[in-house]
Design an enzyme around this catalytic site. Structure first.
Site, PDB file in Angstrom:
ATOM      1  N   ASP A   1      53.580 -31.932  51.453  1.00 58.79           N
ATOM      2  CA  ASP A   1      53.100 -30.603  51.967  1.00 58.79           C
ATOM      3  C   ASP A   1      53.815 -29.775  52.899  1.00 58.79           C
ATOM      4  OD1 ASP A   1      53.677 -32.151  54.174  1.00 58.79           O
ATOM      5  OD2 ASP A   1      51.317 -32.614  54.620  1.00 58.79           O
TER       6      ASP A   1
ATOM      7  N   CYS B   1      41.240 -34.778  63.699  1.00 54.41           N
ATOM      8  CA  CYS B   1      39.767 -34.811  63.463  1.00 54.41           C
ATOM      9  C   CYS B   1      39.328 -35.362  62.093  1.00 54.41           C
ATOM     10  CB  CYS B   1      38.667 -33.850  63.725  1.00 54.41           C
ATOM     11  SG  CYS B   1      37.051 -33.963  63.653  1.00 54.41           S
TER      12      CYS B   1
END
Length: 374
Positions: free
Chosen positions: A144, A261
């Site tokens: 990434d 989260c």
């Protein structure tokens, strides 16, 4: 007789799974992805990338558009998309419980990059390794850190589909995966169908379900498939780092999230069924298993650790990205939201003496919030 293209593809898939990847799929690297690029550019033009300036770097525009140019790999014909699963329910205490699931263990970049390099080496080895230089196979591993649209390519390869929360969902296994790729000049048989990668197809897979959108504590979803990171807890607690304080109006919504989260994934029905199966699997030896150190650390301690202790605690952990002051700021918000008076001494000390002004201000906010609850 030389191996056929089909056998090349089968060999690559088998090797990827041997290396520990849970899902593997292949796409034609020359396929145009203009729709995805246009959506990405609209995202940047709207300023949703916030402080993540690297997402808007003009030099990376062509790399996002094409894989077969100089920016990624000239002459690329195929992209092998892989996914490595991380456990849903593994935790070892209050600190790890407040960390996004992918980040509770070791930094995924290191071990995934190593396996992607091995897969790239394997692909080179099966593609005319002894032939003339012009005929040799080239392969480049990607993670990434590179400026490609990972989920767009994974969807085109048939690895999964993009859900309304923007996550790639692997049918039968959910979305709690880290992605990687190997781009190669070897021509492999694609495993997906491009028509299924459209937003229309994605919407049909999610149906009328909006659980992920409704669950977001900060209301970060502009609409299905569009997340505004500037309101996302992962951005606020990780990427914002020390570039500024987390807006006061967002702090209560952060709740007990220290780093990242998972809420929009946790409520997803595709993860609910996958999680039930994963809960019986052992995480012993899993690089994503919570680091033992987190079971020995209290949130209050994050407010006052010195550089040497921070280096020890964050060594090999994704939490290093937030920085020592960034994590102290986040810990103050979590403690303030928990509202326990026992945290007041540590917060008062941070408010008076922490060298970072943002941490001092956030600690004062947390103190006030706890006192209001008493």
């Amino acid at each position: 007789m030389a191996p056929s293209r089909v056998s090349f593809s089968d060999q690559v898939v088998t090797e990827a799974k041997r290396l520990g990847f849970d899902a593997v799929a292949i796409a034609d690297a020359r396929e145009p992805i203009e729709q995805d690029v246009a959506r990405y550019e609209s995202f940047v033009d709207a300023g949703m990338h916030g402080a993540m300036s690297w997402l808007a770097t003009p030099e990376n525009a062509r790399a996002r558009t094409r894989l077969d140019g100089d920016e990624i790999l000239e002459g690329a014909r195929s992209i092998v998309c892989v996914a490595r699963r991380y456990p849903r329910d593994a935790e070892n205490g209050e600190v790890s419980r407040s960390i996004a699931r992918y980040a509770r263990g070791r930094d995924y970049h290191k071990f995934l990059r190593k396996r992607l390099r091995r897969l790239a080496t394997f692909i080179r080895s099966i593609g005319a390794p002894d032939g003339p230089l012009r005929e040799r196979v080239h392969a480049r591993p990607l993670l990434d850190e590179e400026p490609i649209l990972e989920r767009a390519w994974a969807a085109r390869a048939g690895l999964g589909f993009v859900g309304k929360n923007g996550m790639l969902i692997v049918p039968g296994a959910g979305s709690m995966f880290m992605l990687g790729e190997v781009v190669t000049t070897l021509e492999l048989r694609p495993t997906g169908r491009p028509s299924l990668a459209s937003l229309t197809g994605e919407a049909e897979r999610c149906g009328s379900c909006t659980r992920c959108l409704d669950a977001c504590p900060t209301g970060a979803f502009v609409r299905p498939f569009v997340l505004d990171p500037r309101r996302c807890i992962s951005y606020l607690t990780i990427e914002l780092q020390q570039r500024g304080a987390i807006p006061v109006e967002m702090r209560e919504s952060i709740g007990t999230h220290l780093f990242g989260c998972d809420d929009c994934q946790t409520v997803c029905p595709f993860n609910a069924s996958a999680g039930a199966r994963a809960s019986t699997e052992s995480v012993d030896g899993d690089p994503f298993a919570p680091l033992a150190r987190w079971s020995l650390v209290r949130l209050e301690e994050l407010l006052s650790i010195d550089d040497a202790t921070w280096d020890e605690w964050s060594e090999g952990s994704p939490l290093r990205r937030a920085g020592r002051a960034g994590l102290a700021r986040n810990a103050a918000i979590v403690l303030g939201n928990r509202g326990e008076a026992s945290a007041l001494p540590a917060l008062q000390k941070a408010a008076a003496h922490h060298e970072d002004a943002t941490v001092r201000e956030t600690a004062r906010w947390a103190i006030q919030r706890i006192q209001q609850k008493e």
